[in-house]
Design a protein around this motif. Sequence first.
Motif, PDB file in Angstrom:
ATOM      1  N   LEU A  27      99.644  99.770  29.111  1.00 42.53           N
ATOM      2  CA  LEU A  27     100.157  99.108  30.310  1.00 42.53           C
ATOM      3  C   LEU A  27      99.039  98.780  31.300  1.00 42.53           C
ATOM      4  CD1 LEU A  27     103.483 101.055  30.963  1.00 42.53           C
ATOM      5  CD2 LEU A  27     103.210  98.701  30.201  1.00 42.53           C
ATOM      6  N   ILE A  28      98.075  99.664  31.446  1.00 42.94           N
ATOM      7  CA  ILE A  28      96.945  99.410  32.338  1.00 42.94           C
ATOM      8  C   ILE A  28      96.165  98.197  31.855  1.00 42.94           C
ATOM      9  CG2 ILE A  28      94.696 100.308  33.081  1.00 42.94           C
ATOM     10  CD1 ILE A  28      96.068 103.075  33.263  1.00 42.94           C
ATOM     11  N   PHE A  29      95.900  98.098  30.549  1.00 44.15           N
ATOM     12  CA  PHE A  29      95.180  96.947  30.013  1.00 44.15           C
ATOM     13  C   PHE A  29      95.978  95.653  30.197  1.00 44.15           C
ATOM     14  CE2 PHE A  29      92.587 100.014  27.511  1.00 44.15           C
ATOM     15  CZ  PHE A  29      91.355  99.602  28.000  1.00 44.15           C
ATOM     16  N   ALA A  30      97.286  95.709  30.023  1.00 45.84           N
ATOM     17  CA  ALA A  30      98.121  94.516  30.212  1.00 45.84           C
ATOM     18  C   ALA A  30      98.083  94.056  31.671  1.00 45.84           C
ATOM     19  CB  ALA A  30      99.551  94.810  29.780  1.00 45.84           C
ATOM     20  N   ILE A  31      98.178  94.991  32.590  1.00 49.46           N
ATOM     21  CA  ILE A  31      98.124  94.650  34.011  1.00 49.46           C
ATOM     22  C   ILE A  31      96.759  94.077  34.366  1.00 49.46           C
ATOM     23  CG2 ILE A  31      98.146  95.634  36.342  1.00 49.46           C
ATOM     24  CD1 ILE A  31     100.363  97.552  35.284  1.00 49.46           C
ATOM     25  N   MET A  32      95.686  94.676  33.854  1.00 56.06           N
ATOM     26  CA  MET A  32      94.332  94.173  34.122  1.00 56.06           C
ATOM     27  C   MET A  32      94.180  92.754  33.592  1.00 56.06           C
ATOM     28  SD  MET A  32      92.303  96.435  35.614  1.00 56.06           S
ATOM     29  CE  MET A  32      90.655  96.280  35.010  1.00 56.06           C
ATOM     30  N   TYR A  33      94.746  92.477  32.427  1.00 51.57           N
ATOM     31  CA  TYR A  33      94.642  91.138  31.853  1.00 51.57           C
ATOM     32  C   TYR A  33      95.313  90.114  32.758  1.00 51.57           C
ATOM     33  CZ  TYR A  33      95.373  87.138  28.841  1.00 51.57           C
ATOM     34  OH  TYR A  33      95.394  85.858  28.335  1.00 51.57           O
ATOM     35  N   LEU A  35      96.224  90.349  35.970  1.00 54.26           N
ATOM     36  CA  LEU A  35      95.777  90.296  37.363  1.00 54.26           C
ATOM     37  C   LEU A  35      94.310  89.916  37.534  1.00 54.26           C
ATOM     38  CD1 LEU A  35      97.598  93.359  38.945  1.00 54.26           C
ATOM     39  CD2 LEU A  35      98.206  90.953  39.079  1.00 54.26           C
ATOM     40  N   MET A  36      93.465  90.141  36.518  1.00 58.35           N
ATOM     41  CA  MET A  36      92.038  89.897  36.684  1.00 58.35           C
ATOM     42  C   MET A  36      91.463  88.921  35.666  1.00 58.35           C
ATOM     43  SD  MET A  36      90.738  93.719  37.583  1.00 58.35           S
ATOM     44  CE  MET A  36      89.083  93.217  37.941  1.00 58.35           C
ATOM     45  N   ILE A  37      91.673  89.138  34.402  1.00 60.49           N
ATOM     46  CA  ILE A  37      91.016  88.351  33.359  1.00 60.49           C
ATOM     47  C   ILE A  37      91.594  86.944  33.281  1.00 60.49           C
ATOM     48  CG2 ILE A  37      90.543  88.211  30.890  1.00 60.49           C
ATOM     49  CD1 ILE A  37      90.570  91.316  30.914  1.00 60.49           C
ATOM     50  N   MET A  44      87.451  79.420  35.738  1.00 58.32           N
ATOM     51  CA  MET A  44      86.300  78.909  34.994  1.00 58.32           C
ATOM     52  C   MET A  44      86.627  77.576  34.329  1.00 58.32           C
ATOM     53  SD  MET A  44      84.640  82.336  33.302  1.00 58.32           S
ATOM     54  CE  MET A  44      83.773  81.367  32.107  1.00 58.32           C
ATOM     55  N   LYS A  45      87.836  77.446  33.803  1.00 64.64           N
ATOM     56  CA  LYS A  45      88.252  76.207  33.147  1.00 64.64           C
ATOM     57  C   LYS A  45      88.325  75.063  34.167  1.00 64.64           C
ATOM     58  CE  LYS A  45      91.324  76.657  29.971  1.00 64.64           C
ATOM     59  NZ  LYS A  45      92.593  76.855  29.257  1.00 64.64           N
ATOM     60  N   GLU A  46      88.832  75.340  35.371  1.00 66.31           N
ATOM     61  CA  GLU A  46      88.900  74.320  36.417  1.00 66.31           C
ATOM     62  C   GLU A  46      87.497  73.902  36.864  1.00 66.31           C
ATOM     63  OE1 GLU A  46      91.224  76.121  39.481  1.00 66.31           O
ATOM     64  OE2 GLU A  46      93.121  75.802  38.424  1.00 66.31           O
ATOM     65  N   HIS A  47      86.583  74.861  36.989  1.00 66.05           N
ATOM     66  CA  HIS A  47      85.212  74.552  37.392  1.00 66.05           C
ATOM     67  C   HIS A  47      84.523  73.685  36.335  1.00 66.05           C
ATOM     68  CE1 HIS A  47      80.846  75.338  37.824  1.00 66.05           C
ATOM     69  NE2 HIS A  47      81.134  75.156  39.101  1.00 66.05           N
ATOM     70  N   THR A  48      84.715  74.011  35.072  1.00 70.42           N
ATOM     71  CA  THR A  48      84.127  73.222  33.989  1.00 70.42           C
ATOM     72  C   THR A  48      84.649  71.787  34.015  1.00 70.42           C
ATOM     73  OG1 THR A  48      83.955  75.226  32.654  1.00 70.42           O
ATOM     74  CG2 THR A  48      83.755  73.136  31.495  1.00 70.42           C
ATOM     75  N   ALA A  49      85.946  71.626  34.247  1.00 71.31           N
ATOM     76  CA  ALA A  49      86.523  70.278  34.311  1.00 71.31           C
ATOM     77  C   ALA A  49      85.970  69.507  35.513  1.00 71.31           C
ATOM     78  CB  ALA A  49      88.039  70.361  34.388  1.00 71.31           C
ATOM     79  N   MET A  50      85.806  70.194  36.643  1.00 73.91           N
ATOM     80  CA  MET A  50      85.268  69.541  37.837  1.00 73.91           C
ATOM     81  C   MET A  50      83.831  69.075  37.602  1.00 73.91           C
ATOM     82  SD  MET A  50      84.271  71.173  41.521  1.00 73.91           S
ATOM     83  CE  MET A  50      82.967  72.082  40.717  1.00 73.91           C
ATOM     84  N   VAL A  51      83.031  69.911  36.965  1.00 71.19           N
ATOM     85  CA  VAL A  51      81.629  69.575  36.719  1.00 71.19           C
ATOM     86  C   VAL A  51      81.517  68.435  35.709  1.00 71.19           C
ATOM     87  CG1 VAL A  51      79.487  70.488  35.737  1.00 71.19           C
ATOM     88  CG2 VAL A  51      80.747  71.820  37.411  1.00 71.19           C
ATOM     89  N   LYS A  52      82.378  68.423  34.708  1.00 69.13           N
ATOM     90  CA  LYS A  52      82.343  67.335  33.721  1.00 69.13           C
ATOM     91  C   LYS A  52      82.760  66.005  34.328  1.00 69.13           C
ATOM     92  CE  LYS A  52      82.936  69.876  29.442  1.00 69.13           C
ATOM     93  NZ  LYS A  52      83.773  70.073  28.252  1.00 69.13           N
ATOM     94  N   ALA A  53      83.566  66.029  35.380  1.00 67.26           N
ATOM     95  CA  ALA A  53      84.076  64.805  35.991  1.00 67.26           C
ATOM     96  C   ALA A  53      83.161  64.257  37.085  1.00 67.26           C
ATOM     97  CB  ALA A  53      85.465  65.068  36.566  1.00 67.26           C
ATOM     98  N   LEU A  54      81.984  64.814  37.258  1.00 63.24           N
ATOM     99  CA  LEU A  54      81.065  64.319  38.291  1.00 63.24           C
ATOM    100  C   LEU A  54      80.655  62.880  38.009  1.00 63.24           C
ATOM    101  CD1 LEU A  54      78.652  67.298  38.961  1.00 63.24           C
ATOM    102  CD2 LEU A  54      80.280  66.299  40.537  1.00 63.24           C
ATOM    103  N   ARG A  55      80.594  62.074  39.085  1.00 68.37           N
ATOM    104  CA  ARG A  55      80.175  60.681  38.985  1.00 68.37           C
ATOM    105  C   ARG A  55      79.180  60.371  40.089  1.00 68.37           C
ATOM    106  NH1 ARG A  55      85.805  59.470  37.976  1.00 68.37           N
ATOM    107  NH2 ARG A  55      86.109  59.360  40.210  1.00 68.37           N
ATOM    108  N   ARG A  56      78.514  59.257  39.930  1.00 62.31           N
ATOM    109  CA  ARG A  56      77.599  58.783  40.953  1.00 62.31           C
ATOM    110  C   ARG A  56      78.380  58.498  42.232  1.00 62.31           C
ATOM    111  NH1 ARG A  56      74.983  53.263  40.212  1.00 62.31           N
ATOM    112  NH2 ARG A  56      75.315  52.894  42.401  1.00 62.31           N
TER     113      ARG A  56
END
Length: 111
Positions: A27-33, A35-37, A44-56
């Motif tokens: 249960l502790i591992f499930a809660i950690m997953y 709430l944190m992971i 991280m996925k949103e940041h990667t998408a934002m960086v890939k979408a950079l334009r001039r």
Amino acid sequence: MFASPAYAQAAGGSAAGGIAGFIPIILIFAIMYFLMIRPQQKKMKEHTAMVKALRRGDQVVTQGGVIGKVTKVKDDSEVEVEIAPEVKVRIVRSTIVQVMNKTEPAEAVKK
């Protein structure tokens, strides 16, 4: 003489008691997953998408707090940012924290 009663008590345990002892740990591992992971992976996925979408023309903020305008997207890992008139620096894409002003795609401007 004192050891024999202790061995007798330990031998009486059942296998179900051992499995029930692991339930709180699971249960502790499930809660950690959840709430944190998981939220960190989403961020991280949103940041990667934002960086890939950079334009001039995009106005960006770097990790160091430098605000500038993207003048050239060199390759997958590097962009050129103008931080003052006629002052351009090369920045690693992953160090861009935020895009303040997005530019419109060229197709949308022509319509």
